[in-house]
Motif scaffolding. Sequence first.
Motif, PDB file in Angstrom:
ATOM      1  N   LEU A 179     -12.816  -3.267  -3.660  1.00  0.00           N
ATOM      2  CA  LEU A 179     -11.559  -3.271  -2.910  1.00  0.00           C
ATOM      3  C   LEU A 179     -10.341  -3.519  -3.802  1.00  0.00           C
ATOM      4  O   LEU A 179      -9.256  -3.005  -3.537  1.00  0.00           O
ATOM      5  N   VAL A 180     -10.529  -4.310  -4.846  1.00  0.00           N
ATOM      6  CA  VAL A 180      -9.420  -4.627  -5.753  1.00  0.00           C
ATOM      7  C   VAL A 180      -8.799  -3.353  -6.321  1.00  0.00           C
ATOM      8  O   VAL A 180      -7.570  -3.246  -6.472  1.00  0.00           O
ATOM      9  N   LEU A 181      -9.637  -2.368  -6.623  1.00  0.00           N
ATOM     10  CA  LEU A 181      -9.158  -1.107  -7.208  1.00  0.00           C
ATOM     11  C   LEU A 181      -8.882  -0.027  -6.165  1.00  0.00           C
ATOM     12  O   LEU A 181      -8.180   0.950  -6.440  1.00  0.00           O
ATOM     13  N   ASN A 182      -9.442  -0.209  -4.978  1.00  0.00           N
ATOM     14  CA  ASN A 182      -9.311   0.836  -3.954  1.00  0.00           C
ATOM     15  C   ASN A 182      -8.127   0.644  -3.011  1.00  0.00           C
ATOM     16  O   ASN A 182      -7.425   1.601  -2.666  1.00  0.00           O
ATOM     17  N   PHE A 183      -7.906  -0.593  -2.585  1.00  0.00           N
ATOM     18  CA  PHE A 183      -6.825  -0.839  -1.621  1.00  0.00           C
ATOM     19  C   PHE A 183      -5.915  -1.956  -2.132  1.00  0.00           C
ATOM     20  O   PHE A 183      -6.371  -3.090  -2.288  1.00  0.00           O
ATOM     21  N   PRO A 184      -4.662  -1.635  -2.424  1.00  0.00           N
ATOM     22  CA  PRO A 184      -3.961  -0.382  -2.125  1.00  0.00           C
ATOM     23  C   PRO A 184      -3.809   0.571  -3.317  1.00  0.00           C
ATOM     24  O   PRO A 184      -3.071   1.541  -3.234  1.00  0.00           O
ATOM     25  N   LEU A 185      -4.495   0.300  -4.442  1.00  0.00           N
ATOM     26  CA  LEU A 185      -4.245   1.068  -5.661  1.00  0.00           C
ATOM     27  C   LEU A 185      -4.793   2.495  -5.617  1.00  0.00           C
ATOM     28  O   LEU A 185      -4.257   3.386  -6.259  1.00  0.00           O
ATOM     29  N   GLY A 186      -5.886   2.712  -4.906  1.00  0.00           N
ATOM     30  CA  GLY A 186      -6.458   4.046  -4.808  1.00  0.00           C
ATOM     31  C   GLY A 186      -6.989   4.582  -6.129  1.00  0.00           C
ATOM     32  O   GLY A 186      -6.971   5.791  -6.370  1.00  0.00           O
ATOM     33  N   LYS A 187      -7.510   3.684  -6.997  1.00  0.00           N
ATOM     34  CA  LYS A 187      -7.993   4.109  -8.308  1.00  0.00           C
ATOM     35  C   LYS A 187      -9.452   4.589  -8.276  1.00  0.00           C
ATOM     36  O   LYS A 187      -9.929   5.230  -9.213  1.00  0.00           O
ATOM     37  N   TYR A 266       6.530  10.615   6.032  1.00  0.00           N
ATOM     38  CA  TYR A 266       6.975  10.427   4.652  1.00  0.00           C
ATOM     39  C   TYR A 266       7.730  11.649   4.132  1.00  0.00           C
ATOM     40  O   TYR A 266       8.670  11.534   3.351  1.00  0.00           O
ATOM     41  N   LYS A 267       7.307  12.830   4.568  1.00  0.00           N
ATOM     42  CA  LYS A 267       8.007  14.041   4.151  1.00  0.00           C
ATOM     43  C   LYS A 267       9.425  14.069   4.708  1.00  0.00           C
ATOM     44  O   LYS A 267      10.369  14.499   4.040  1.00  0.00           O
ATOM     45  N   ARG A 278       0.814   6.081  -0.365  1.00  0.00           N
ATOM     46  CA  ARG A 278       1.399   5.197   0.638  1.00  0.00           C
ATOM     47  C   ARG A 278       0.914   5.572   2.039  1.00  0.00           C
ATOM     48  O   ARG A 278       0.602   4.717   2.859  1.00  0.00           O
ATOM     49  N   ALA A 279       0.877   6.879   2.301  1.00  0.00           N
ATOM     50  CA  ALA A 279       0.413   7.341   3.605  1.00  0.00           C
ATOM     51  C   ALA A 279      -1.056   6.975   3.812  1.00  0.00           C
ATOM     52  O   ALA A 279      -1.453   6.570   4.906  1.00  0.00           O
ATOM     53  N   ASN A 280      -1.852   7.108   2.754  1.00  0.00           N
ATOM     54  CA  ASN A 280      -3.268   6.753   2.815  1.00  0.00           C
ATOM     55  C   ASN A 280      -3.444   5.284   3.170  1.00  0.00           C
ATOM     56  O   ASN A 280      -4.230   4.916   4.057  1.00  0.00           O
ATOM     57  N   ASN A 281      -2.700   4.422   2.473  1.00  0.00           N
ATOM     58  CA  ASN A 281      -2.781   2.982   2.753  1.00  0.00           C
ATOM     59  C   ASN A 281      -2.252   2.657   4.148  1.00  0.00           C
ATOM     60  O   ASN A 281      -2.767   1.763   4.831  1.00  0.00           O
TER      61      ASN A 281
END
Length: 334
Positions: A179-187, A266-267, A278-281
Amino acid sequence: MSESEAFQIKKYQTLQKIHQGDVPRLGGVSVALGLIIFTYLNQNTIYFDFLFKISLAAIPFFLVSLIEDVYHNIKPIIRFFAISLSAILFVYFSGFSLTKVQTPVLDFFMHYETFSFFFTVIALVSITNAFNIIDASNGIASLTFTVVSLSLFIASSFFQDPFIQYLSLSMAILPVGFLVLNFPLGKIFLGDSGAYLLGFLIGALVIVFFIRNPDAPKWLAILMLAYPFFELIFSFLRKILLRQSPFEPDKKHLHLMVNDLTQSIYKKMNTKRHSNLRANNMNTITLVFFWLSPLYFVYVHLAYHIPIFNLLTFYINIYLFFYLFVSNTLRDKK
């Protein structure tokens, strides 16, 4: 297709893809490593037998789905059969089979060992697949897994089951590193291997809890697993009514429609930098009621005896209202 072409790494492309760029789908490896380490640390405890058997049983679907995460060439039906094999292995070698589900017609047949065995297998396969269905936004499957684990901890505390207390609380922190790398970084993403593994683990633990605690209301399981359960059921019924294959993906899931809505917002805002991320999070945050509220509902039922039927009815109504709202909003924007 030649053998070399079949195992050539390709860019991940799917109807349900909502992110941009090539993000590794190997979060399942970190979850699997965490499970292996946790199992090793418990080799001299009463928990080892359960952990060892579920780890071994998970191998078929984990390997198949890991190949899918890397090469993207495994058909959904093959993954389904791999999950079914893993579920059969776990139920057979662990000896855990549900014998009562508090539904008169089913309970009559549950007295038959073969029916009980395959009903438990189907339940485990369904939960495993349900977690893969909801895994479309950063953190949502992992957070749901943690919420269900904590719900199990609360329930096992009420029924004074230290075995499930320990395992559920330990499982709750299993995806933290990911989770540390996935939310919110999306790595990094869970991938099919990670989503299936989380679903398999929590599904097995829920089943074991209700077998060990026959006095616990069986419908409490649906309350714990409300979000993935209703996503699975609603998706299945929708596709059947539309004469589509239940195994084929579509973009009518609630989280995917919420993503389309947030992307359009966002668009309009002309937000160029990391708008997709940002939209994903934002999807995960927008859907917080659906994946977090079951934790509260489980506690409310056990502490204040509010009927499960009332809580589920409230949850379903909110789900349907929000689904129709998002669907109609997207239709009006076209």
